[in-house]
Design an enzyme around this catalytic site. Structure first.
Site, mmCIF file in Angstrom:
data_model
loop_
_atom_site.group_PDB
_atom_site.id
_atom_site.type_symbol
_atom_site.label_atom_id
_atom_site.label_comp_id
_atom_site.label_asym_id
_atom_site.label_seq_id
_atom_site.Cartn_x
_atom_site.Cartn_y
_atom_site.Cartn_z
ATOM 1 N N THR A 39 -2.580 6.402 -22.133
ATOM 2 C CA THR A 39 -2.453 5.055 -21.577
ATOM 3 C C THR A 39 -0.978 4.691 -21.674
ATOM 4 O OG1 THR A 39 -2.686 3.971 -23.716
ATOM 5 C CG2 THR A 39 -4.718 4.361 -22.477
ATOM 6 N N ASP B 235 -5.460 13.936 -25.295
ATOM 7 C CA ASP B 235 -5.530 12.535 -24.863
ATOM 8 C C ASP B 235 -4.795 11.714 -25.918
ATOM 9 O OD1 ASP B 235 -6.076 9.943 -24.302
ATOM 10 O OD2 ASP B 235 -8.257 10.156 -24.196
ATOM 11 N N GLU C 291 -0.541 4.751 -0.511
ATOM 12 C CA GLU C 291 -1.388 5.940 -0.698
ATOM 13 C C GLU C 291 -0.569 7.208 -0.487
ATOM 14 O OE1 GLU C 291 -4.627 5.265 1.991
ATOM 15 O OE2 GLU C 291 -5.880 4.413 0.413
ATOM 16 N N TYR D 59 0.846 -1.191 0.000
ATOM 17 C CA TYR D 59 0.000 0.000 0.000
ATOM 18 C C TYR D 59 0.880 1.240 0.000
ATOM 19 C CZ TYR D 59 -5.008 -0.416 0.058
ATOM 20 O OH TYR D 59 -6.301 -0.555 -0.342
ATOM 21 N N LYS E 125 -0.610 1.008 -25.020
ATOM 22 C CA LYS E 125 -0.873 0.953 -26.472
ATOM 23 C C LYS E 125 0.465 1.062 -27.204
ATOM 24 C CE LYS E 125 -5.627 2.310 -25.649
ATOM 25 N NZ LYS E 125 -6.716 3.279 -25.836
ATOM 26 N N ARG F 145 -0.855 -2.290 -18.692
ATOM 27 C CA ARG F 145 -2.090 -1.494 -18.734
ATOM 28 C C ARG F 145 -2.000 -0.433 -17.655
ATOM 29 N NH1 ARG F 145 -4.703 -4.407 -22.105
ATOM 30 N NH2 ARG F 145 -6.222 -2.757 -22.387
#
Ligand SMILES: *Cc1c(COP(=O)(O)O)cnc(C)c1O
Length: 440
Positions: free
Chosen positions: A227, A200, A55, A53, A230, A236
């Site tokens: 992203t 984008d 955060e 974790y 791609k 991903r």
């Protein structure tokens, strides 16, 4: 990867992975948003960072034990900034759609307007398709191409719409547009109406960092989302890149363009997401280092050469392409105009011979979305396998052969022609066998 533990512990899941591995190895992947990661990216993605974790952001976390998460996230951030020519990178968005939400959440209030590309002209679902939650909260207005023969955007219409609707964001970006934008025009119009110029670049990030496509930051854009999976060929994931420095992420800053980096960080966490996926961020750092190499630059150049070769060969065989060709990694075939078949039929037909691509609307399509007039295909994945111009000509031939088998034949008659389709399928497998996938 040999999956020795998985094989024993969970043979059911193992079987699906083995099946997918075979499917990828034996099939021709022409979906322009897909790619094959390197073994190093896959190792990082499968690493023990998934246990942690983290955060917060490097140096400012809510849990202890962050020495290595801080190091790896900083690596990803520094590499992204250098590659994309910007000052700030948030590498935590879980994917492309959450990256866009991050910018919307950072900059917009409910009811605000976004001016984005019309979906049937190549824009993306996350740019306000009526079925999205974003469309319930924000007001989306659309610009289009002026001329579908050349693909040029109608910048006069864009400016008129911007003056009329006073958007808070002008969004340049696409998932099905085969040409380059004039980014300077977008930025000029955004500045004129006081909007944020947002790009984008999910599809073409890899082309941008390799220098074979223009970088919106070089033309005055304020923020870019992308992203990582791609053309960038990573795990991903998503990123938000911007100009300027983070002030103090602990205090809510005023909504000014200078404060965008701070607003973005706060919108991603704690605004929208919880703990970042550190294994994914580690893999992103790896793909960004790969993308900085001369090998990657030649890869990106070859993607474009391959796309042009494939487009030319398809057109020489009678296919009608939207905008009559391509400047990037993808192309759209108008199947109705080319062969009198709709995109769904062609997608399924090609799937049956091991060629994977997707049905897609053509500009102002009169056919419904589940049975659109076109298909979309591209070259990033097969270029990663090492395929070049000769193979592109072969692929065009295989596609045209397959379509010819179906052309004019009623669906029922296709069974009688299954022998011909089998022959094409074995040619597809033979071609793929010569070009192994890197991570297998
Ligand atoms: C693929 C894509 C996205 C969404 O990415 P996901 O990772 O599928 O959420 C957003 N914008 C554009 C332009 C895309 O092509």
């Amino acid at each position: 990867m040999n999956y020795e533990f998985l094989k024993n512990e969970d043979p059911d899941v193992y079987r699906t992975i083995a099946g997918e591995q075979k499917r990828e190895a034996e099939g021709l992947e022409l979906i322009p948003s897909e790619n094959y990661v390197s073994p190093a990216v896959q190792e990082a993605l499968g690493s023990i960072f998934t246990n942690k974790y983290a955060e917060g952001f490097p140096g400012k976390r809510y849990y202890g034990g962050q020495r290595f998460t801080d190091e790896v996230e900083s690596l990803a951030i520094e590499r992204a900034k250098e590659l994309f020519h910007c000052d700030h990178a948030n590498v935590q968005p879980l994917s492309g759609a959450p990256a866009n939400w991050g910018v919307f959440a950072a900059w917009l209030e409910p009811g605000d307007t976004v001016l984005g590309m019309d979906l049937s002209h190549g824009g993306h679902l996350t740019h306000g398709a009526p079925v999205t939650f974003a469309a319930k909260i924000f007001n989306f207005v659309r610009y289009k191409m002026k001329d579908v023969e050349t693909g040029e955007i109608d910048y006069d219409e864009l400016r008129e719409l911007a003056l009329k609707h006073k958007p808070k964001i002008i969004l340049a970006g696409f998932s099905a547009y085969p040409r380059e934008y004039d980014y300077a025009k977008f930025a000029e119009i955004a500045n004129e109406v006081g909007a944020v110029a947002m790009a984008d670049m999910a599809h073409i990030a890899g082309l941008i960092v390799a220098g074979v496509a223009k970088n919106p930051f070089d033309y005055g854009f304020h923020v870019m989302t992308t992203t990582t999976h791609k053309t960038l060929r990573g795990p991903r994931g998503g990123m938000i890149l911007s100009r300027g420095e983070v002030s103090s992420p602990l205090k809510a800053p005023a909504k000014t363009i200078e404060n965008l980096p701070t607003l973005i960080d706060r919108a991603v966490f704690p605004g929208m997401q919880g703990g970042p996926h550190m294994h994914q961020i580690a893999a992103t750092a790896v793909c960004l280092a790969e993308a900085a190499t001369p090998e990657f630059r030649s890869y990106a150049r070859q993607i474009l050469v391959n796309a042009k070769t494939l487009a030319d060969a398809l057109m020489a065989g009678g296919a009608k392409l939207v905008t009559n060709g391509t400047d990037n990694h993808l192309m759209l075939v108008d199947c109705m105009r080319s062969w009198g078949l709709d995109g769904k039929v062609v997608e399924e037909l090609l799937d049956s011979v091991g060629i994977t691509l997707n049905k897609n609307a053509v500009p102002d399509d009169v056919n419904p979305p589940f049975r659109p007039s076109g298909i979309r295909l591209g070259t990033p994945a097969c270029t990663t396998r090492g395929m070049k111009e000769v193979e592109m000509e072969k692929i065009a031939e295989l596609i045209l052969q397959t379509v010819k088998i179906a052309e004019g034949a009623p669906r029922e008659a296709l069974k009688e022609r299954s022998g011909e389709l089998k022959k094409v399928h074995s040619d597809v497998k033979a071609l793929c066998a010569r070009f192994p996938i890197p991570s297998m």
